[in-house]
Design a protein around this motif. Structure first.
Motif, PDB file in Angstrom:
ATOM      1  N   ASN A  77     -50.121  96.544 -68.039  1.00 55.31           N
ATOM      2  CA  ASN A  77     -49.505  97.857 -68.236  1.00 55.31           C
ATOM      3  C   ASN A  77     -48.415  98.166 -67.210  1.00 55.31           C
ATOM      4  OD1 ASN A  77     -50.968  98.732 -65.867  1.00 55.31           O
ATOM      5  ND2 ASN A  77     -52.774  98.995 -67.177  1.00 55.31           N
ATOM      6  N   GLN A 124     -58.344  95.650 -66.461  1.00 58.55           N
ATOM      7  CA  GLN A 124     -57.828  96.925 -66.984  1.00 58.55           C
ATOM      8  C   GLN A 124     -56.308  96.885 -67.160  1.00 58.55           C
ATOM      9  OE1 GLN A 124     -60.177  99.432 -67.769  1.00 58.55           O
ATOM     10  NE2 GLN A 124     -61.456  97.639 -67.345  1.00 58.55           N
ATOM     11  N   VAL A 158     -59.606 104.297 -62.488  1.00 53.77           N
ATOM     12  CA  VAL A 158     -58.709 103.944 -63.594  1.00 53.77           C
ATOM     13  C   VAL A 158     -58.343 105.185 -64.396  1.00 53.77           C
ATOM     14  CG1 VAL A 158     -58.577 102.688 -65.778  1.00 53.77           C
ATOM     15  CG2 VAL A 158     -59.438 101.546 -63.725  1.00 53.77           C
ATOM     16  N   GLU A 159     -59.309 106.060 -64.673  1.00 54.79           N
ATOM     17  CA  GLU A 159     -58.997 107.274 -65.437  1.00 54.79           C
ATOM     18  C   GLU A 159     -58.085 108.200 -64.637  1.00 54.79           C
ATOM     19  OE1 GLU A 159     -59.464 107.673 -68.609  1.00 54.79           O
ATOM     20  OE2 GLU A 159     -60.293 105.651 -68.493  1.00 54.79           O
ATOM     21  N   ARG A 218     -54.737 106.879 -65.062  1.00 52.70           N
ATOM     22  CA  ARG A 218     -54.230 107.243 -66.381  1.00 52.70           C
ATOM     23  C   ARG A 218     -53.774 108.708 -66.388  1.00 52.70           C
ATOM     24  NH1 ARG A 218     -55.653 104.081 -70.232  1.00 52.70           N
ATOM     25  NH2 ARG A 218     -57.711 103.725 -69.331  1.00 52.70           N
ATOM     26  N   THR A 219     -54.547 109.589 -65.752  1.00 50.80           N
ATOM     27  CA  THR A 219     -54.185 111.000 -65.682  1.00 50.80           C
ATOM     28  C   THR A 219     -52.828 111.194 -65.030  1.00 50.80           C
ATOM     29  OG1 THR A 219     -56.495 111.732 -65.615  1.00 50.80           O
ATOM     30  CG2 THR A 219     -54.860 113.240 -64.691  1.00 50.80           C
ATOM     31  N   ARG A 230     -50.441 109.131 -65.156  1.00 56.10           N
ATOM     32  CA  ARG A 230     -49.472 108.334 -65.912  1.00 56.10           C
ATOM     33  C   ARG A 230     -49.017 107.084 -65.147  1.00 56.10           C
ATOM     34  NH1 ARG A 230     -48.743 113.585 -67.527  1.00 56.10           N
ATOM     35  NH2 ARG A 230     -48.530 113.911 -69.785  1.00 56.10           N
ATOM     36  N   LEU A 256     -50.582 104.194 -65.620  1.00 58.04           N
ATOM     37  CA  LEU A 256     -50.885 103.052 -66.476  1.00 58.04           C
ATOM     38  C   LEU A 256     -49.929 102.963 -67.660  1.00 58.04           C
ATOM     39  CD1 LEU A 256     -54.796 103.192 -66.520  1.00 58.04           C
ATOM     40  CD2 LEU A 256     -53.278 102.000 -64.940  1.00 58.04           C
ATOM     41  N   GLU A 289     -49.546 107.896 -72.398  1.00 53.59           N
ATOM     42  CA  GLU A 289     -49.835 109.323 -72.210  1.00 53.59           C
ATOM     43  C   GLU A 289     -51.053 109.523 -71.330  1.00 53.59           C
ATOM     44  OE1 GLU A 289     -50.342 110.948 -76.069  1.00 53.59           O
ATOM     45  OE2 GLU A 289     -48.236 110.741 -76.622  1.00 53.59           O
ATOM     46  N   ALA A 290     -51.155 110.731 -70.778  1.00 54.43           N
ATOM     47  CA  ALA A 290     -52.347 111.126 -70.044  1.00 54.43           C
ATOM     48  C   ALA A 290     -53.492 111.290 -71.027  1.00 54.43           C
ATOM     49  CB  ALA A 290     -52.086 112.424 -69.306  1.00 54.43           C
ATOM     50  N   PRO A 291     -54.745 111.323 -70.536  1.00 53.66           N
ATOM     51  CA  PRO A 291     -55.891 111.501 -71.439  1.00 53.66           C
ATOM     52  C   PRO A 291     -55.774 112.753 -72.279  1.00 53.66           C
ATOM     53  CG  PRO A 291     -56.624 110.910 -69.229  1.00 53.66           C
ATOM     54  CD  PRO A 291     -55.158 111.195 -69.140  1.00 53.66           C
TER      55      PRO A 291
END
Length: 254
Positions: free
Chosen positions: A26, A57, A235-236, A239-240, A242, A244, A247-249
């Motif tokens: 990613n 991941q 990891v989350e 992602r939150t 951005r 990764l 979009e964010a979760p």
């Protein structure tokens, strides 16, 4: 008993890449700094295993073996010295100023950040999504690299896993921070969470996870406590923010 791999008396730093499957990559990258009181490095459960998880991941991971303080070659003398250092840390139950650090380790962290950024195309990573996480002394190292605040080596995000919680002066350019610690950590779990307040006061993104039990040094193995959640939560959090890509979760659909 864990099959941990301990190294000490490191005089030549190294960096070992763990690259994701190209189909899952990613573009994010993380430099991983193991801990060990600046006298040893826990290379498996705070290094290789962490990097393997991140690569699974889609994150390119790089384990940093940084320079350490010299220790006696005799095992018994070394064990006594390490025990004294851990006991001194456990006695420090209040905020006593900036967290301790070891300049050669910070210098190696700065060099590692530059190394990955300069070779971003080779590693197929985004030079603007290169972060650093560390464990215990490795967290102090990651923090030191962040507070050095050099544009070419400043992490784009930083993770402090059971590092000191002392207050710090946060640079205006400080990146988002993820912090995780067990409430019963005998070294750093007794002095509050001043570093989080430092980040909040500077209006910088910060996320803190405090686990009821887990002690110090839980790494990335099964402790049979809720500390096993931190890798997925990291990891989350990425992602939150951005980090990764994409979009964010999404909000929870009730």
């Amino acid at each position: 008993m864990l099959d941990e791999m301990i190294v000490r008396n490191v005089t030549q730093p190294t960096i070992t890449p763990y690259l994701p499957d190209p189909a899952k990559a990613n573009g994010a990258a993380v430099i991983v700094a193991p801990g060990g009181g600046f006298m040893q490095l826990s290379m498996r459960y705070e290094g290789a295993k962490v990097a393997e998880f991140l690569a699974s991941q889609g994150v390119a991971a790089f384990v940093l073996k940084y320079r350490l303080e010299p220790t006696p070659p005799e095992e018994a003398a070394y064990v006594r010295l390490m025990g004294d250092r851990m006991a001194a840390a456990a006695r420090s139950d209040v905020d006593r100023g900036p967290p301790p650090s070891f300049k050669p380790a910070i210098d190696d962290g700065i060099a590692a950040m530059r190394f990955v950024r300069e070779r971003a195309a080779q590693f197929k990573v985004d030079p603007k999504r290169v972060g650093m996480i560390g464990f215990s002394a490795g967290a102090m190292t990651a923090l030191g690299v962040t507070l050095a605040n050099q544009p070419e080596s400043r992490p784009d995000f930083v993770g402090l896993i059971y590092g000191p919680m002392n207050a710090v002066e946060v640079p205006a350019e400080a990146p988002p921070m993820f912090a995780a610690i067990a409430a019963d950590d005998p070294l750093f779990g007794k002095a509050g969470f001043a570093i989080v307040e430092s980040w909040r006061s500077a209006r910088k993104p910060v996320e803190l996870h405090v686990y009821q039990t887990g002690g110090h040094g839980f790494g990335i193995h099964n402790t049979h406590t809720s500390t096993v959640l931190w890798p997925g939560q990291l990891v989350e959090w990425m992602r939150t923010n951005r980090l990764l890509g994409g979009e964010a979760p999404k909000a929870w659909d009730q």
